[in-house]
Write a protein that holds these residues in place. Structure first.
Motif, PDB file in Angstrom:
ATOM      1  N   SER A 235      13.508  -6.524 -15.175  1.00 20.66           N
ATOM      2  CA  SER A 235      13.828  -5.461 -15.839  1.00 20.66           C
ATOM      3  C   SER A 235      13.044  -5.146 -16.859  1.00 20.66           C
ATOM      4  O   SER A 235      13.288  -4.616 -17.661  1.00 20.66           O
ATOM      5  N   ARG A 236      12.116  -5.992 -17.146  1.00 21.38           N
ATOM      6  CA  ARG A 236      10.644  -5.871 -18.036  1.00 21.38           C
ATOM      7  C   ARG A 236       9.393  -5.379 -16.990  1.00 21.38           C
ATOM      8  O   ARG A 236       8.350  -5.788 -18.236  1.00 21.38           O
ATOM      9  N   THR A 237       9.625  -5.826 -16.276  1.00 26.34           N
ATOM     10  CA  THR A 237       7.806  -5.062 -15.911  1.00 26.34           C
ATOM     11  C   THR A 237       7.786  -4.692 -14.442  1.00 26.34           C
ATOM     12  O   THR A 237       9.082  -4.205 -13.618  1.00 26.34           O
ATOM     13  N   SER A 238       6.920  -3.831 -14.393  1.00 27.28           N
ATOM     14  CA  SER A 238       6.498  -2.657 -13.093  1.00 27.28           C
ATOM     15  C   SER A 238       5.226  -2.265 -13.057  1.00 27.28           C
ATOM     16  O   SER A 238       4.174  -2.982 -13.547  1.00 27.28           O
ATOM     17  N   ILE A 239       5.621  -2.474 -11.939  1.00 30.25           N
ATOM     18  CA  ILE A 239       4.193  -2.939 -10.587  1.00 30.25           C
ATOM     19  C   ILE A 239       3.767  -1.537 -10.538  1.00 30.25           C
ATOM     20  O   ILE A 239       4.519  -1.149  -9.482  1.00 30.25           O
ATOM     21  N   SER A 240       2.599  -1.116  -9.948  1.00 29.34           N
ATOM     22  CA  SER A 240       2.750   0.300  -9.758  1.00 29.34           C
ATOM     23  C   SER A 240       0.657   0.155  -9.327  1.00 29.34           C
ATOM     24  O   SER A 240      -0.045  -0.727  -9.870  1.00 29.34           O
ATOM     25  N   TRP A 241       0.127   1.488  -9.068  1.00 27.61           N
ATOM     26  CA  TRP A 241      -1.391   1.489  -8.226  1.00 27.61           C
ATOM     27  C   TRP A 241      -1.599   2.496  -8.078  1.00 27.61           C
ATOM     28  O   TRP A 241      -1.156   3.430  -7.726  1.00 27.61           O
ATOM     29  N   ASP A 242      -2.558   3.016  -8.319  1.00 24.69           N
ATOM     30  CA  ASP A 242      -3.920   4.120  -8.125  1.00 24.69           C
ATOM     31  C   ASP A 242      -4.998   3.807  -7.099  1.00 24.69           C
ATOM     32  O   ASP A 242      -5.779   3.006  -6.995  1.00 24.69           O
ATOM     33  N   THR A 243      -4.302   3.982  -5.044  1.00 31.48           N
ATOM     34  CA  THR A 243      -5.237   3.947  -3.989  1.00 31.48           C
ATOM     35  C   THR A 243      -6.197   4.603  -4.030  1.00 31.48           C
ATOM     36  O   THR A 243      -7.618   4.239  -3.944  1.00 31.48           O
ATOM     37  N   SER A 244      -6.464   5.226  -5.110  1.00 32.63           N
ATOM     38  CA  SER A 244      -8.165   6.979  -5.315  1.00 32.63           C
ATOM     39  C   SER A 244      -8.856   5.153  -6.286  1.00 32.63           C
ATOM     40  O   SER A 244     -10.063   5.259  -6.160  1.00 32.63           O
ATOM     41  N   LYS A 245      -8.704   5.190  -7.133  1.00 32.34           N
ATOM     42  CA  LYS A 245      -9.104   4.187  -7.912  1.00 32.34           C
ATOM     43  C   LYS A 245      -9.019   2.390  -7.210  1.00 32.34           C
ATOM     44  O   LYS A 245      -9.972   1.387  -8.270  1.00 32.34           O
ATOM     45  N   ASN A 246      -8.822   1.861  -6.234  1.00 30.41           N
ATOM     46  CA  ASN A 246      -8.594   0.422  -5.875  1.00 30.41           C
ATOM     47  C   ASN A 246      -7.685  -0.098  -6.907  1.00 30.41           C
ATOM     48  O   ASN A 246      -8.734  -1.107  -7.211  1.00 30.41           O
ATOM     49  N   THR A 247      -7.174  -0.010  -7.822  1.00 35.18           N
ATOM     50  CA  THR A 247      -6.718  -0.878  -8.591  1.00 35.18           C
ATOM     51  C   THR A 247      -4.710  -0.767  -8.888  1.00 35.18           C
ATOM     52  O   THR A 247      -4.115   0.071  -8.643  1.00 35.18           O
ATOM     53  N   VAL A 248      -4.704  -1.583  -8.917  1.00 37.99           N
ATOM     54  CA  VAL A 248      -3.013  -2.524  -9.461  1.00 37.99           C
ATOM     55  C   VAL A 248      -3.416  -2.763 -10.482  1.00 37.99           C
ATOM     56  O   VAL A 248      -3.802  -3.154 -11.782  1.00 37.99           O
ATOM     57  N   TYR A 249      -2.073  -1.871 -11.562  1.00 34.82           N
ATOM     58  CA  TYR A 249      -1.309  -2.624 -12.235  1.00 34.82           C
ATOM     59  C   TYR A 249      -0.023  -2.630 -12.461  1.00 34.82           C
ATOM     60  O   TYR A 249       0.793  -3.207 -12.104  1.00 34.82           O
ATOM     61  N   LEU A 250      -0.212  -3.916 -13.829  1.00 36.47           N
ATOM     62  CA  LEU A 250       1.224  -4.646 -14.491  1.00 36.47           C
ATOM     63  C   LEU A 250       1.164  -3.958 -15.974  1.00 36.47           C
ATOM     64  O   LEU A 250       0.827  -4.377 -16.994  1.00 36.47           O
ATOM     65  N   GLN A 251       2.558  -4.273 -15.668  1.00 32.10           N
ATOM     66  CA  GLN A 251       3.385  -3.701 -17.526  1.00 32.10           C
ATOM     67  C   GLN A 251       4.322  -4.395 -17.495  1.00 32.10           C
ATOM     68  O   GLN A 251       5.303  -4.322 -16.861  1.00 32.10           O
ATOM     69  N   MET A 252       4.344  -5.050 -18.579  1.00 31.29           N
ATOM     70  CA  MET A 252       5.448  -6.084 -19.029  1.00 31.29           C
ATOM     71  C   MET A 252       5.990  -5.528 -20.366  1.00 31.29           C
ATOM     72  O   MET A 252       4.673  -5.934 -20.876  1.00 31.29           O
TER      73      MET A 252
ATOM     74  N   TRP B 244       0.749  -1.177   0.021  1.00 31.28           N
ATOM     75  CA  TRP B 244       0.175  -0.200   0.066  1.00 31.28           C
ATOM     76  C   TRP B 244       0.829   1.272  -0.245  1.00 31.28           C
ATOM     77  O   TRP B 244       0.485   2.034  -0.578  1.00 31.28           O
ATOM     78  N   SER B 245       2.292   1.000   0.121  1.00 31.33           N
ATOM     79  CA  SER B 245       3.123   2.137   0.613  1.00 31.33           C
ATOM     80  C   SER B 245       3.341   2.961  -1.027  1.00 31.33           C
ATOM     81  O   SER B 245       4.143   3.779  -1.090  1.00 31.33           O
ATOM     82  N   GLY B 246       3.454   1.638  -1.422  1.00 28.85           N
ATOM     83  CA  GLY B 246       3.684   1.586  -3.512  1.00 28.85           C
ATOM     84  C   GLY B 246       5.233   1.448  -2.994  1.00 28.85           C
ATOM     85  O   GLY B 246       6.003   1.383  -4.230  1.00 28.85           O
ATOM     86  N   SER B 247       5.858   0.694  -2.312  1.00 30.93           N
ATOM     87  CA  SER B 247       7.022   0.055  -1.928  1.00 30.93           C
ATOM     88  C   SER B 247       6.335  -1.000  -3.302  1.00 30.93           C
ATOM     89  O   SER B 247       5.638  -1.983  -3.271  1.00 30.93           O
ATOM     90  N   GLY B 248       7.758  -1.104  -3.986  1.00 32.56           N
ATOM     91  CA  GLY B 248       7.291  -2.604  -4.981  1.00 32.56           C
ATOM     92  C   GLY B 248       8.365  -3.891  -4.824  1.00 32.56           C
ATOM     93  O   GLY B 248       9.637  -3.368  -4.250  1.00 32.56           O
ATOM     94  N   TYR B 249       8.338  -4.717  -5.426  1.00 32.22           N
ATOM     95  CA  TYR B 249       9.386  -5.974  -4.588  1.00 32.22           C
ATOM     96  C   TYR B 249       8.642  -6.623  -5.959  1.00 32.22           C
ATOM     97  O   TYR B 249       7.850  -6.763  -7.048  1.00 32.22           O
ATOM     98  N   TYR B 250       9.969  -7.209  -6.528  1.00 30.11           N
ATOM     99  CA  TYR B 250      10.234  -7.684  -8.083  1.00 30.11           C
ATOM    100  C   TYR B 250      11.178  -9.374  -8.570  1.00 30.11           C
ATOM    101  O   TYR B 250      12.403  -9.514  -7.698  1.00 30.11           O
ATOM    102  N   ASN B 251       9.920 -10.457  -9.419  1.00 33.16           N
ATOM    103  CA  ASN B 251      11.373 -11.574  -9.285  1.00 33.16           C
ATOM    104  C   ASN B 251      12.018 -11.011  -9.938  1.00 33.16           C
ATOM    105  O   ASN B 251      12.224 -10.418 -11.313  1.00 33.16           O
ATOM    106  N   PRO B 252      13.325 -11.444  -9.849  1.00 28.83           N
ATOM    107  CA  PRO B 252      14.780 -11.026 -10.426  1.00 28.83           C
ATOM    108  C   PRO B 252      14.418 -11.914 -12.062  1.00 28.83           C
ATOM    109  O   PRO B 252      14.874 -10.313 -12.418  1.00 28.83           O
TER     110      PRO B 252
END
Length: 122
Positions: free
Chosen positions: A65-82, A53-61
């Motif tokens: 290099s190809r992945t980004s996870i983010s989220w919009d707390t106002s929309k309760n939505t989590v995003y994945l980009q690869m 929730w804090s926005g801290s991200g953790y990734y499979n090593p």
């Protein structure tokens, strides 16, 4: 808590995949870590990464290099980009939530979405 994934079913090689996980119901969303997990045909689950929730991200090593996870707390939505997808990225992609941490183990998650199938093909 209900999780619903959405995104394109078909992506061409070298393109970027964008998936959305919409969170609804429940309370206390800030105690969860929100993960993206995928399963390829004939393969086991692969944890891709997570965001707190804090926005801290953790990734499979292997995917970092190809992945980004983010989220919009106002929309309760989590995003994945690869980016730079290949046919090996063809899989069912899942959004999942675990209280207080992320995990690579299916049984440790509190909530799962139904998943969305992504096929990488020209």
């Amino acid at each position: 808590v209900q999780l619903q994934e959405s995104g394109p079913g078909l992506v061409k090689p070298s393109q970027t995949l964008s998936l959305t996980c919409t969170i609804s119901g429940g309370s206390g969303a800030n105690v969860y870590y929100w993960s993206w997990i995928r399963q390829s045909p004939g393969k086991g689950l692969q944890w891709m990464g997570a965001i707190a929730w804090s926005g801290s991200g953790y990734y499979n090593p292997s995917l970092k290099s190809r992945t980004s996870i983010s989220w919009d707390t106002s929309k309760n939505t989590v995003y994945l980009q690869m980016n730079n997808l290949s046919p090996e990225d063809t899989a069912a992609y899942y959004c999942a939530a675990k209280r207080g941490a992320w995990s690579t183990r299916r049984g440790e998650y509190d909530y799962w979405g139904q998943g969305t199938q992504v096929t990488v093909s020209s």
